[in-house]
Design a protein around this motif. Structure first.
Motif, PDB file in Angstrom:
ATOM      1  N   THR A 191     -36.295-156.498 -24.122  1.00  0.00           N
ATOM      2  CA  THR A 191     -36.826-157.394 -23.196  1.00  0.00           C
ATOM      3  C   THR A 191     -38.006-156.718 -22.531  1.00  0.00           C
ATOM      4  N   ALA A 192     -37.778-155.508 -22.125  1.00  0.00           N
ATOM      5  CA  ALA A 192     -38.885-154.625 -21.402  1.00  0.00           C
ATOM      6  C   ALA A 192     -40.246-154.410 -22.239  1.00  0.00           C
ATOM      7  N   PHE A 194     -40.779-156.030 -25.278  1.00  0.00           N
ATOM      8  CA  PHE A 194     -41.413-157.599 -25.557  1.00  0.00           C
ATOM      9  C   PHE A 194     -42.376-157.945 -24.433  1.00  0.00           C
ATOM     10  N   ASP A 195     -41.816-157.777 -23.190  1.00  0.00           N
ATOM     11  CA  ASP A 195     -42.739-158.367 -22.089  1.00  0.00           C
ATOM     12  C   ASP A 195     -44.191-157.431 -21.768  1.00  0.00           C
ATOM     13  N   ARG A 196     -43.831-155.915 -21.911  1.00  0.00           N
ATOM     14  CA  ARG A 196     -44.863-155.097 -21.708  1.00  0.00           C
ATOM     15  C   ARG A 196     -46.007-155.121 -22.686  1.00  0.00           C
ATOM     16  N   SER A 198     -46.286-157.619 -25.432  1.00  0.00           N
ATOM     17  CA  SER A 198     -46.458-158.822 -25.870  1.00  0.00           C
ATOM     18  C   SER A 198     -45.855-159.029 -27.367  1.00  0.00           C
ATOM     19  N   LYS A 200     -42.962-160.432 -30.097  1.00  0.00           N
ATOM     20  CA  LYS A 200     -42.169-161.592 -30.160  1.00  0.00           C
ATOM     21  C   LYS A 200     -40.985-161.431 -30.852  1.00  0.00           C
TER      22      LYS A 200
END
Length: 219
Positions: A191-192, A194-196, A198, A200
């Motif tokens: 998740t980290a 993915f978020d940092r 972008s 998917k």
């Protein structure tokens, strides 16, 4: 030698039959699952004896191939999917790769094209890596701060990414066991990243590593 197992998701019975006959004539493949829609496929999950690869049609009623890929991505599945369609639309191709497809083929392809795509996906995880990478870059429009010089990962994040890129394609449960961590911790690293950055999908993580030469086999 064990045959490569394949699932076919297409709303036309004649297409499923034709693909099955074509693939099984090649002798190295065996079609083990058939679904008449994306909805039927998703409702059947999780499958017993999951095929090595799924051939997914784009144009289906109620739920098209991209929507199926989105659902698979949302469930964090690791299924290998080859999207097959008669629509050579740039947006469809971009979306397919963005949401985790391992490859794309036009329905006008040759039997050899199909065989090459399947073999590449099963052996190395995806086909046409150069094209996928180009499209992922164009699709995501990464901000300048994500340049190669500014990619900084923690030791655990790098260990996680290394396992994601391993040709043995470990599940998240297996990664947790290897790193002596909980599955929840593995999911937090995913998740980290993915978020940092972008990202998917799991394919996106592999391509991210490829782009920035962070792990083997891309070093």
């Amino acid at each position: 030698m064990d045959k490569i197992t394949i699932g076919i998701i297409d709303d036309h019975k004649i297409v499923r039959q034709g693909l099955k006959e074509l693939l099984e004539k090649m002798e190295t493949y065996k079609v083990t699952h058939e679904f008449e829609s994306g909805v039927a496929f998703l409702e059947a999950l999780p499958l017993e004896n999951t095929p090595d690869l799924f051939i997914l049609d784009y144009s289906m009623p109620n739920m098209n191939g991209i929507e199926v890929l989105k659902k698979l991505e949302a469930s964090n599945s690791d299924y290998k999917v080859l999207l097959l369609t008669q629509h050579f639309d740039e947006q469809i191709i971009d979306d397919a790769y963005h949401y985790g497809a391992r490859g794309f083929l036009h329905k006008n392809c040759t039997a050899q094209d199909l065989k090459s795509a399947i073999d590449n996906i099963v052996k190395i995880g995806y086909t046409n890596v150069t094209e996928i990478l180009k499209r992922i870059r164009n699709y995501e429009h990464q901000p300048e701060k994500n340049s190669e010089q500014s990619i900084v990962l923690s030791k655990r994040e790098l260990e996680f990414l290394t396992l994601v890129c391993d040709e043995r394609e470990f599940t998240y449960d297996q990664m947790a066991e290897i790193l002596c961590l909980s599955v929840k911790s593995i999911e937090s690293y995913r998740t980290a990243l993915f978020d940092r950055f972008s990202i998917k999908s799991k394919v996106g993580l592999v391509l991210f590593s490829f782009k920035h030469k962070l792990t083997a086999p891309f070093l």
